[in-house]
Design an enzyme around this catalytic site. Sequence first.
Site, PDB file in Angstrom:
ATOM      1  N   LEU A 119      20.971  12.249  27.165  1.00  0.00           N
ATOM      2  CA  LEU A 119      19.572  12.556  26.887  1.00  0.00           C
ATOM      3  C   LEU A 119      18.741  11.278  26.903  1.00  0.00           C
ATOM      4  CD1 LEU A 119      17.344  14.558  25.806  1.00  0.00           C
ATOM      5  CD2 LEU A 119      18.129  13.929  23.512  1.00  0.00           C
ATOM      6  N   SER A 120      17.601  11.291  27.577  1.00  0.00           N
ATOM      7  CA  SER A 120      16.668  10.165  27.639  1.00  0.00           C
ATOM      8  C   SER A 120      17.357   8.957  28.285  1.00  0.00           C
ATOM      9  CB  SER A 120      16.125   9.851  26.245  1.00  0.00           C
ATOM     10  OG  SER A 120      15.013   8.985  26.322  1.00  0.00           O
TER      11      SER A 120
END
Length: 238
Positions: free
Chosen positions: A68-69
């Site tokens: 994520l990210s």
Amino acid sequence: MPHMATQYGFALLFPEQQRQNNLDLCFDWFSPGDNRRDTGKALSIRQMVAAATARHGLDPARVFCTGLSAGGAMTSSMLATYPEVFAGGAIITGLPCGCADTFARAFDRMRLLGMPRGLELTAFVRGASGHDGAWPTVSIWHGTAEATVGHGNAQAVIGQWPPLHGAAAAPDHVQIVRGQAERIAKGAEPGFAIDALKRPSEAAFPAFAALCVEIVRHELWRRPQRDSARPAKPRHAR
């Protein structure tokens, strides 16, 4: 997540950044010393995968990656630098591989400034490993209300992978999944696809929960696995 791993019979590996390397505990996905094959963090994660696979007797043809990210951007790098290791991956609120090589450029790309285009992004993946076999399946998740990593990065990631799979830039079809539009571009070979799903917010969709959904929904562990050693067919954007 561990409960689902037990229920569906898959192992979990959680690589983590150290604060001495990054105060925010984010992977330095943009650093040439960490996002290239056989160097830095990319090599470290690869070694973790190899160790876990050997220690637990796992099927090396059924290894998947997600993040994520900054972890999503690192997932892009891992799929590009070690495509023979991963059968597929979910890039969640991430960025395309090779789009930045400094801290300042990383922040620019997050805001969609100076993003390389189309085949230039694809060339980064082709040059990351010298790979000549089949490429991993890619699933792309990005919230339309995401403020930190601009939503346009999802389109950049989508544009990076289809030529590698012999897929068209435009999706083959669009379907509605729980009220959200899911765009799917299928590759030239059976079992490979670019799967992009937009959601208004990522807050309730942590990276590893998303991977569980992918595994359960697509039954990835039951798919016929590619032979990464076989000669690759020429792949061109249509």
